[in-house]
Motif scaffolding. Sequence first.
Motif, short mmCIF file in Angstrom:
data_model
loop_
_atom_site.label_atom_id
_atom_site.label_comp_id
_atom_site.label_asym_id
_atom_site.label_seq_id
_atom_site.Cartn_x
_atom_site.Cartn_y
_atom_site.Cartn_z
N PRO A 117 0.79 -1.23 0.00
CA PRO A 117 0.00 0.00 0.00
C PRO A 117 0.82 1.28 0.00
CG PRO A 117 -0.98 -1.61 1.47
CD PRO A 117 0.32 -2.20 1.01
N ASP A 118 1.97 1.28 0.65
CA ASP A 118 2.75 2.51 0.72
C ASP A 118 3.50 2.81 -0.58
OD1 ASP A 118 4.40 0.31 1.19
OD2 ASP A 118 5.83 1.49 2.35
N THR A 119 3.61 1.83 -1.48
CA THR A 119 4.27 2.07 -2.76
C THR A 119 3.30 2.09 -3.93
OG1 THR A 119 4.72 -0.29 -3.16
CG2 THR A 119 6.39 0.98 -1.95
N ALA A 120 2.07 1.65 -3.73
CA ALA A 120 1.08 1.63 -4.80
C ALA A 120 0.59 3.04 -5.09
CB ALA A 120 -0.09 0.73 -4.42
N ARG A 121 0.42 3.35 -6.37
CA ARG A 121 -0.19 4.60 -6.79
C ARG A 121 -1.32 4.25 -7.77
NH1 ARG A 121 2.56 5.57 -3.23
NH2 ARG A 121 4.14 7.20 -2.93
N HIS A 122 -2.51 4.68 -7.45
CA HIS A 122 -3.67 4.44 -8.30
C HIS A 122 -4.18 5.79 -8.77
CE1 HIS A 122 -3.76 0.29 -6.84
NE2 HIS A 122 -3.68 0.78 -5.62
N VAL A 123 -4.34 5.96 -10.06
CA VAL A 123 -4.81 7.21 -10.63
C VAL A 123 -6.19 6.98 -11.22
CG1 VAL A 123 -4.37 9.04 -12.31
CG2 VAL A 123 -2.45 7.94 -11.13
N ASP A 124 -7.15 7.77 -10.77
CA ASP A 124 -8.52 7.69 -11.28
C ASP A 124 -8.53 8.28 -12.70
OD1 ASP A 124 -11.26 8.09 -11.90
OD2 ASP A 124 -11.77 8.31 -9.78
N ILE A 125 -8.82 7.44 -13.69
CA ILE A 125 -8.82 7.89 -15.08
C ILE A 125 -10.22 7.89 -15.67
CG2 ILE A 125 -6.44 7.12 -15.45
CD1 ILE A 125 -7.73 4.77 -17.14
N THR A 126 -11.24 7.87 -14.81
CA THR A 126 -12.60 7.84 -15.31
C THR A 126 -12.84 8.99 -16.28
OG1 THR A 126 -13.26 6.94 -13.15
CG2 THR A 126 -15.02 7.64 -14.64
N GLY A 127 -12.35 10.17 -15.94
CA GLY A 127 -12.57 11.34 -16.77
C GLY A 127 -11.72 11.40 -18.02
N THR A 128 -10.68 10.59 -18.09
CA THR A 128 -9.79 10.60 -19.27
C THR A 128 -9.81 9.27 -20.03
OG1 THR A 128 -7.87 9.94 -17.92
CG2 THR A 128 -8.24 12.31 -18.23
N PHE A 129 -10.72 8.37 -19.62
CA PHE A 129 -10.73 7.04 -20.23
C PHE A 129 -10.99 7.11 -21.73
CE2 PHE A 129 -12.87 3.09 -21.54
CZ PHE A 129 -11.90 2.17 -21.18
N GLU A 130 -11.92 7.94 -22.16
CA GLU A 130 -12.21 8.02 -23.59
C GLU A 130 -11.02 8.54 -24.38
OE1 GLU A 130 -14.66 6.59 -25.08
OE2 GLU A 130 -15.45 5.97 -23.13
N ARG A 131 -10.23 9.42 -23.77
CA ARG A 131 -9.01 9.88 -24.44
C ARG A 131 -7.99 8.75 -24.51
NH1 ARG A 131 -7.76 15.16 -21.16
NH2 ARG A 131 -5.86 15.27 -22.43
N LYS A 132 -7.91 7.94 -23.48
CA LYS A 132 -7.03 6.77 -23.53
C LYS A 132 -7.43 5.87 -24.69
CE LYS A 132 -5.76 2.63 -20.82
NZ LYS A 132 -4.30 2.82 -20.68
N MET A 133 -8.74 5.64 -24.84
CA MET A 133 -9.20 4.77 -25.92
C MET A 133 -8.93 5.40 -27.29
SD MET A 133 -10.03 2.15 -24.34
CE MET A 133 -10.33 1.33 -25.91
N ALA A 134 -9.11 6.71 -27.40
CA ALA A 134 -8.81 7.38 -28.66
C ALA A 134 -7.33 7.27 -28.99
CB ALA A 134 -9.23 8.85 -28.59
N ALA A 135 -6.48 7.37 -27.96
CA ALA A 135 -5.03 7.20 -28.17
C ALA A 135 -4.72 5.79 -28.66
CB ALA A 135 -4.28 7.51 -26.89
N LEU A 136 -5.35 4.80 -28.06
CA LEU A 136 -5.12 3.42 -28.49
C LEU A 136 -5.62 3.19 -29.91
CD1 LEU A 136 -5.97 1.49 -25.22
CD2 LEU A 136 -3.79 1.44 -26.44
N ARG A 137 -6.76 3.78 -30.25
CA ARG A 137 -7.27 3.60 -31.61
C ARG A 137 -6.40 4.30 -32.64
NH1 ARG A 137 -12.33 3.57 -28.77
NH2 ARG A 137 -12.44 5.86 -28.83
N ALA A 138 -5.61 5.30 -32.21
CA ALA A 138 -4.69 5.95 -33.14
C ALA A 138 -3.62 4.99 -33.63
CB ALA A 138 -4.04 7.17 -32.47
N HIS A 139 -3.36 3.93 -32.85
CA HIS A 139 -2.38 2.91 -33.26
C HIS A 139 -3.09 1.87 -34.15
CE1 HIS A 139 0.76 4.33 -30.51
NE2 HIS A 139 -0.20 4.51 -29.62
N ARG A 140 -3.54 2.32 -35.30
CA ARG A 140 -4.36 1.46 -36.16
C ARG A 140 -3.61 0.20 -36.59
NH1 ARG A 140 -8.92 2.39 -38.13
NH2 ARG A 140 -8.44 1.19 -40.02
N SER A 141 -2.32 0.31 -36.80
CA SER A 141 -1.56 -0.85 -37.25
C SER A 141 -1.51 -1.95 -36.20
CB SER A 141 -0.13 -0.44 -37.64
OG SER A 141 0.61 -0.05 -36.50
N GLN A 142 -1.84 -1.60 -34.95
CA GLN A 142 -1.78 -2.56 -33.86
C GLN A 142 -3.15 -2.94 -33.31
OE1 GLN A 142 1.56 -3.54 -33.31
NE2 GLN A 142 1.64 -2.16 -35.07
#
Length: 244
Positions: free
Chosen positions: A180-205
């Motif tokens: 617990p003292d070394t774990a870092r969890h970042v709430d990405i609920t508000g940026t999840f769609e941007r994460k998905m858009a970034a992944l979709r930009a890698h069309r070759s993959q």
Amino acid sequence: MTDDEHSQIDRALVIAAHPDDIDFSCAGTVAVWTDAGVEVTYCLVTDGDAGGFDPAVPRSEIGGIRRSEQRAAAAVAGVSDLLFLGYPDGRLTVTLELRRDLARVIRQVRPDRVVVPSPVRDLDSMYGSHPDHTATGEAALCAVYPDARNPWAHPELAEAGFAAHTVGEVWVTGGAPGAPDTARHVDITGTFERKMAALRAHRSQTAHMTDLDGLIRDWATSRAKQAGLPAGRLAESFRALDTR
């Protein structure tokens, strides 16, 4: 531990083996940071020239395609500063040359925090333990300590004007986030769609993946549950190392 520490840093460096590694592992977090005013630089060790799934695309074109995809994906997350080291995809090892080149990037960018892939093979995830990932993680940690901070390591760097720099903290992606003292969890609920858009930009993959959204959403949901976030939240997780 959920993270509010992005407000305490000015500059972050994210090191990865291939284009798309960052977007799978931490693009949601990067978007959180850039929204908070953190300057983020990406360092890609290879161009991903051994990747792709379409045999009709000439191998000679893959590296350029993947660099372009990574630039587009980075822009979605708010990142415009990208460095490509040009090492051959699929053949990375922990060499002094790779350590030196990563130390040079650290001295150039001078980040408060560096994000690296895990240097340890995850026996529960073959995909997460690509040998390029583990080699990049080990070489990056060696570059953080001792190479980048030691003014007498790789003397050619100092001679070229890259002064020694000490990184305050390293965040490791992949595998368990640790105690617990070394774990870092970042709430990405508000940026999840941007994460998905970034992944979709890698069309070759990713263009051939039939349920990319479901796969990533399930993973981010499990991380949020592990972090103790309320139902419906999404998260990315890391193991933090104090490297001051």
